[in-house]
Design an enzyme around this catalytic site. Structure first.
Site, PDB file in Angstrom:
ATOM      1  N   LYS A  39      70.457  42.033  24.471  1.00 46.12           N
ATOM      2  CA  LYS A  39      70.945  41.508  23.202  1.00 46.12           C
ATOM      3  C   LYS A  39      71.743  40.236  23.480  1.00 46.12           C
ATOM      4  O   LYS A  39      72.471  40.151  24.484  1.00 46.12           O
ATOM      5  CB  LYS A  39      71.830  42.572  22.542  1.00 46.12           C
ATOM      6  CG  LYS A  39      72.362  42.227  21.162  1.00 46.12           C
ATOM      7  CD  LYS A  39      73.182  43.398  20.626  1.00 46.12           C
ATOM      8  CE  LYS A  39      73.714  43.141  19.227  1.00 46.12           C
ATOM      9  NZ  LYS A  39      74.489  44.307  18.712  1.00 46.12           N
TER      10      LYS A  39
ATOM     11  N   SER B  18      72.832  46.146  14.283  1.00 48.17           N
ATOM     12  CA  SER B  18      72.669  44.726  14.566  1.00 48.17           C
ATOM     13  C   SER B  18      71.784  44.439  15.783  1.00 48.17           C
ATOM     14  O   SER B  18      71.403  43.292  16.027  1.00 48.17           O
ATOM     15  CB  SER B  18      74.054  44.094  14.813  1.00 48.17           C
ATOM     16  OG  SER B  18      74.684  44.686  15.941  1.00 48.17           O
TER      17      SER B  18
ATOM     18  N   SER C  74      75.000  50.440  15.605  1.00 48.81           N
ATOM     19  CA  SER C  74      74.080  49.336  15.868  1.00 48.81           C
ATOM     20  C   SER C  74      73.120  49.573  17.022  1.00 48.81           C
ATOM     21  O   SER C  74      72.262  48.734  17.289  1.00 48.81           O
ATOM     22  CB  SER C  74      74.868  48.040  16.126  1.00 48.81           C
ATOM     23  OG  SER C  74      75.501  47.601  14.946  1.00 48.81           O
TER      24      SER C  74
END
Length: 468
Positions: free
Chosen positions: A36, A111, A135
């Site tokens: 990420k 997210s 998330s």
């Protein structure tokens, strides 16, 4: 977000050379991974999905990535995300929207939507994201893969760009629970750079201990998680999971977690308050975007933040500043923190004494097509505050269920218990582990100068004391 082609080819060539030479190899030697875009990676752009960090290149590596690289993993690149991890659909990225690989008209969750989509699409064997209020777990559910949110402190946060420091945790996305356990072994452990220097010992035998008997395991099914408006397919998948567990010899019973409703409120107090403080550093002075033309430093900083931050980030910063105002913090922020950090034992004590694990939906529905369509908010089931020392969870298949390890099993084994349980049931509908929620009395607690309406320190032998 960023493809590290040259680096990946070089690392793969090194892994091939070690294999041909027959020398020592790391536990993840040659395994393709992706991160990420919230992890600091030396020499590689890290944007956090935000224009304000566009072009920022960190001078050091996050501890989690250092350990993955030392284990022989091959980094393919950095993945899309909601800006500064604020969102649940990856639609809040400042660059583009990530699509669910199973249905391009649907979101992959967030997210960490880019991380979950990459594994679901077989673009990487494993990816890594962060979980502040769901998330990792929610996007893993939407994309039908395994997502694990470890216990807070199990994985060092050094080198992780912060959203809410007391809630952020690093975890993996994989196709199987066994793979999640393998990569957790690599990234877990004490870190001299991190705040948790004493840390927790690594998980040396986690993935090898899959043969624990299910016979006699006590499974709780919380009534409050089967809400009105839930997708019937999600509920059927969770009920089918329960039947799989019963077939393996587990015992099930209905339990009540009546204070689930406080989880969302506590999250939206603690998270934005910490985010408003953490994001104050992006002022156009030290790094990242700088908008020129201001008459002085204050105007330059204001213009930079106005141009660099997206709508959702601005909304949460304003909410966080409101919560942190001195006159309101006593009424809002402190009760929320009390609920997060003191409420866990009281909230879960009754079910945990009777149950070894709790099975519940991850989200009330599958990935939405358009956030304007209405329906159940996919954030709600995952927005619960995670106390330090409590484990997170693993998701499987269409994201319909969760496995929460608690009670004696959690105290004895923590992450190991959740991974083992999830692996044994992975052949059936999805399982997911999760967290305890806010304190049942959180909204009523107040702390004043004379503590006429507030929370006093717990006395020995008691959980809490509320003054009259």
């Amino acid at each position: 977000m960023t493809v590290t082609r040259d680096l990946a080819l070089a690392q793969a060539a090194e892994a091939d050379a070690r294999f041909k030479a027959g020398g020592p190899r790391g536990p993840l030697d040659g395994v393709p991974i992706a991160l990420k875009d919230v992890f600091c990676t030396r020499g590689i752009r890290t944007s956090c999905g935000s224009k304000i960090l566009e072009g920022f290149v960190p001078p050091y590596d996050a501890t989690a990535y250092e350990r993955l690289r030392a284990a022989g993993a091959v980094l393919l690149g950095k993945l899309n995300m909601d800006e500064f991890a604020m969102g649940s659909s990856t639609e809040n990225s400042a660059y583009f929207t990530t699509r669910n690989p199973w249905d391009l008209d649907r979101v992959p969750g967030g997210s960490s939507g880019g991380s979950s989509a990459a594994v679901a699409a077989d673009l990487a064997a494993a990816s890594f994201g962060t979980d502040t209020g769901g998330s990792i777990r929610q996007p893993a559910a939407f994309c039908g893969i395994v997502g694990l949110k470890p216990t807070y402190g199990r994985v060092s946060r050094y080198g992780l760009v912060a959203f809410a420091s007391s809630l952020d945790q690093i975890g993996p996305f994989t196709k199987t629970v066994a793979d999640a356990a393998r990569v957790l072994q690599v990234i877990a452990g004490a870190d001299p750079h991190g705040l948790h220097r004493g840390g927790r010992s690594p998980c040396p035998t986690t993935w090898r201990r899959w043969r624990a008997a299910w016979h006699g395991l006590r499974i709780g099914i919380p009534r409050e998680y089967f809400i009105d408006g839930m997708d019937p397919e999600v509920e059927r998948a969770v009920r089918a999971t329960v039947e799989v567990l019963r077939g393996l010899g587990a015992k099930t019973e209905d339990v009540s977690l009546p204070h689930t409703e406080y989880g969302l409120a506590a999250y939206y107090l603690i998270g934005p308050a910490e985010a408003s403080s953490n994001l104050a550093r992006y002022d156009g002075v030290k790094y990242g975007l700088r908008v020129s033309g201001g008459r002085d430093l204050v105007e330059m900083s204001s213009k930079t933040r106005a141009a660099g931050f997206g709508r959702e980030v601005k909304r949460r910063i304003m909410l966080g500043r409101l919560c942190a105002v001195r006159r309101l913090s006593r009424r809002l922020l402190r009760p929320g923190a009390a609920g997060a950090h003191l409420g866990g034992p009281r909230l879960s004590s009754a079910p945990s004494r009777r149950c070894d694990a709790i099975v519940a939906p991850t989200t009330p529905g599958v990935g939405v097509q358009d956030r304007r369509e209405g329906g159940p908010d996919p954030d709600v089931p995952q927005r619960r505050v995670h106390r330090p020392g409590e484990p997170g969870g693993a998701a499987r298949d269409l994201g319909a269920g969760r496995l929460h390890a608690g009670g004696a099993a959690h105290r004895r084994a923590g992450d190991r218990t959740r991974l083992r349980r999830g692996h044994r049931a992975a052949r059936g509908p999805c399982l997911r582990a999760g967290h305890r929620l806010a304190h049942p009395e959180a909204q009523r607690w107040r702390r004043g100068p004379d503590e006429r309406r507030g929370l006093t320190r717990p006395s020995s032998g008691s959980r809490c004391t509320r003054t009259s």
